[in-house]
Design a protein around this motif. Structure first.
Motif, short mmCIF file in Angstrom:
data_model
loop_
_atom_site.label_atom_id
_atom_site.label_comp_id
_atom_site.label_asym_id
_atom_site.label_seq_id
_atom_site.Cartn_x
_atom_site.Cartn_y
_atom_site.Cartn_z
N HIS A 154 37.35 47.87 16.71
CA HIS A 154 38.18 48.87 16.03
C HIS A 154 38.00 50.24 16.67
O HIS A 154 37.73 51.24 15.99
CB HIS A 154 37.82 48.93 14.54
N GLU B 165 40.25 44.32 18.33
CA GLU B 165 41.10 45.35 17.70
C GLU B 165 40.94 46.70 18.39
O GLU B 165 40.79 47.73 17.76
CB GLU B 165 40.78 45.47 16.20
N SER C 259 42.50 49.65 20.54
CA SER C 259 43.82 50.22 20.80
C SER C 259 43.73 51.18 21.98
O SER C 259 42.75 51.91 22.14
CB SER C 259 44.34 50.97 19.57
N HIS D 266 42.61 40.13 19.06
CA HIS D 266 43.59 41.11 18.58
C HIS D 266 44.50 40.43 17.57
O HIS D 266 45.15 39.43 17.87
CB HIS D 266 44.41 41.66 19.74
N SER D 267 44.55 40.96 16.35
CA SER D 267 45.39 40.37 15.32
C SER D 267 46.21 41.41 14.57
O SER D 267 46.91 41.07 13.62
CB SER D 267 44.52 39.59 14.32
N SER D 268 46.15 42.66 14.95
CA SER D 268 46.87 43.70 14.24
C SER D 268 48.32 43.75 14.70
O SER D 268 48.74 43.04 15.62
CB SER D 268 46.20 45.06 14.46
N SER D 269 49.11 44.62 14.08
CA SER D 269 50.53 44.73 14.41
C SER D 269 50.78 45.60 15.64
O SER D 269 51.89 45.65 16.14
CB SER D 269 51.29 45.32 13.22
N GLU D 270 49.74 46.27 16.14
CA GLU D 270 49.91 47.12 17.31
C GLU D 270 50.01 46.27 18.58
O GLU D 270 49.47 45.17 18.67
CB GLU D 270 48.73 48.10 17.44
N ARG E 167 53.09 40.52 20.51
CA ARG E 167 52.34 41.78 20.46
C ARG E 167 51.24 41.85 21.51
O ARG E 167 50.69 42.91 21.76
CB ARG E 167 51.72 41.98 19.07
#
Length: 411
Positions: free
Chosen positions: A188, A213, A215, A234-238, A263
Motif C-alpha cells: 500500500h 497494492e 501505486s 494487485h487487486s484494487s481498481s487502479e 487493470r
C-alpha cells in the motif's frame, strides 16, 4: 502394613507417571544455552521479551543481552478504547529501553500513524548503540520526512525492510545506498517509476521484492542484477503496470490474487532464467501480456518456465491446453479450480489433437489439481493429462512410476 504398602505403591506409580510426563523431572529449557534463549527472546514482542527477567535468576540478564526486537507504536490522536497492539511500546519508553539494552539489534518496527514530527527522535534511536546495526525494518504510515530519516539512518546494515502505507518523495532514495538489503516489501505504497528505479539501483544484494497494492504515476519498472524472486499482487481498481526490463537472475515471478484483468499489465522483457510463474487465469489473452511471446511462432515461447500455476474452471480444459503451448519445457503444472475463474474465456479456441503440445510429449512430470472433488468435468480434466502426458503413460496405461495423491480437505 499392607494398606501402607499399597499407598506407597500408588504414590510411587503416580510419581513415575508425573516424571514420565515431564521428562523425568528435568528442566529442558534450563539446559539451553544463553545464545539459544536469547534468540527465543528476540522473537517475542517487545513487552513480552522485557518481562522475561522475572522468570528466574537464569533469565534475569538475558533480555539485556539478547538481540533486540523493538516494536514501537503510536496511538492515533483521539483514539478510544484499548490499545490495538498491547505488545508494542510508546515512543516515550524507547529511550529507556535502548539505554538499558546492551545486546545487538535484530528488528526495529515503527507504526506511526498520527506520529507528527519524530524525525529527530527516530534518528537518535537508530544512532544509539542498541540499534546501531539493526537488521530488519518495519515502517508503517510514516510521513515522507520520517521515512527518509529512518531509511537514511539504517541504510547500511538492514537485511530486510517492510514499508507499509507510506509515500516516497522523489528525493528520498536518490542518494541512498543499501549494500546489505536482501528482502524488500512495499505494501500500500505510492512510489514513482524513477524513485523505484533509484531504490533498486541502490540495493546491491537484493534477492526478493514483494509489491502489493503499490501505486505509481506511470509504471513499475524493475531492473536488478541480483533479484531472484518477484511477488506482485494487485487487486484494487487502479491501473497497474509491471515491466521487468533486466533481471538476469530472476527465477520466480509469483502473482498471488492476480486475475489478469484489464487493470493490470505485466511484461517480461529480460528474465532469461525465469522458471516459476503464476498463478493467473487460464486464457491466452492473459499470456499475451508477456512481451516477446508470439501466438504463431513457438521460437518466441517461454522455454525457461518449468513450473506454472493457473486458475481455471474444470470445463476450461481447452483454455489450459492453449496456455501450455507457450511453455514447451514445462515440468510441473498446478491448477486451482473455481467457477469464478470463467472471465475472459468465452471465445477460447479449441485444442486440436493433431497439434501436439511439446511439454506433454517430453517434459511434464507432475500435475496437481485443487480442490479436486471428483465430479464429471474435473475427472475429464484429470483424465486428459493421465492419457496424454507421455511421462505418465506407457502404451495407453498408467506408468508404474505414476503416483496419484488424493487429499480430503475439511472446510
Amino acid at each position: 502394613m499392607e494398606k501402607e504398602a499399597a499407598g506407597e505403591a500408588r504414590e510411587s506409580h503416580g510419581t513415575a507417571r508425573k516424571r514420565a510426563r515431564t521428562g523425568g523431572g528435568k528442566d529442558f529449557i534450563a539446559r539451553l544455552s544463553d545464545d539459544i534463549l536469547g534468540t527465543i527472546i528476540s522473537l517475542l514482542p517487545t513487552k513480552d521479551g522485557g518481562r522475561t527477567p522475572v522468570l528466574s535468576c537464569q533469565w534475569r540478564h538475558l533480555w539485556r543481552s539478547a538481540p533486540l526486537n523493538l516494536e514501537v507504536s503510536i496511538r492515533p490522536p483521539g483514539a478510544a478504547g484499548p490499545v490495538l497492539t498491547p505488545s508494542r511500546v510508546q515512543p516515550s519508553a524507547v529511550s529507556q529501553i535502548i539505554s538499558q539494552h546492551h545486546g545487538p539489534a535484530r528488528r526495529f518496527s515503527f507504526h506511526c500513524r498520527g506520529a507528527g514530527d519524530l524525525c529527530a527522535q527516530a534518528e537518535s534511536w537508530l544512532h544509539s548503540r542498541a540499534l546501531a546495526n539493526v537488521e530488519e525494518l518495519d515502517i508503517a504510515h510514516a510521513n515522507p520526512r520520517l521515512l527518509a530519516s529512518v531509511l537514511r539512518s539504517a541504510s547500511t546494515t538492514i537485511l530486510a525492510a517492510k514499508i507499509n502505507g507510506c509515500d516516497f518523495p522523489h528525493e528520498i532514495v536518490l542518494a541512498m545506498n543499501f549494500p546489505s538489503l536482501k528482502k524488500l516489501t512495499l505494501f500500500h505504497t505510492s512510489i514513482s517509476e524513477d524513485v523505484l528505479h533509484a531504490l533498486l539501483s541502490g540495493c546491491h544484494a537484493l534477492e526478493s521484492l514483494y509489491m502489493a497494492e503499490v501505486s505509481a504515476a506511470c509504471r513499475l519498472r524493475v531492473s536488478s542484477p541480483t533479484l531472484k524472486t518477484i511477488i506482485f499482487s494487485h487487486s484494487s481498481s487502479e491501473m497497474a503496470q509491471l515491466v521487468i526490463l533486466d533481471a538476469p537472475r530472476l527465477v520466480r515471478l509469483l502473482l498471488p490474487y492476480y486475475y489478469g484483468s484489464d487493470r493490470v499489465t505485466i511484461r517480461v522483457a529480460g528474465a532469461p532464467m525465469l522458471e516459476i510463474l503464476g498463478p493467473f487465469i487460464a486464457a491466452v489473452s492473459n499470456i499475451l501480456l508477456f512481451q516477446g511471446i508470439s501466438p504463431v511462432s513457438s521460437a518466441n515461447s517461454m522455454r525457461t518456465i518449468k513450473v506454472l500455476a493457473l486458475r481455471s474452471s474444470a470445463d476450461k480444459l481447452h483454455a489450459v491446453l492453449n496456455i501450455l503451448r507457450w511453455f514447451p519445457c514445462l515440468e510441473r503444472l498446478h491448477v486451482t479450480f473455481g467457477k469464478h475463474y470463467d472471465m475472459d474465456q468465452q471465445n477460447e479456441p479449441q485444442h486440436h489433437p493433431l497439434h501436439p503440445i511439446e511439454c506433454l510429449e517430453a517434459h511434464l512430470k507432475k500435475v496437481a489439481f485443487k480442490p479436486f472433488q471428483g465430479y464429471g468435468k474435473q475427472v475429464e480434466f484429470a483424465k486428459f493429462f493421465v492419457l496424454n502426458a507421455k511421462l505418465l503413460q506407457v502404451e495407453n496405461r498408467a506408468s508404474r512410476h505414476a503416483r496419484f495423491v488424493f487429499k480430503i480437505i475439511s472446510y
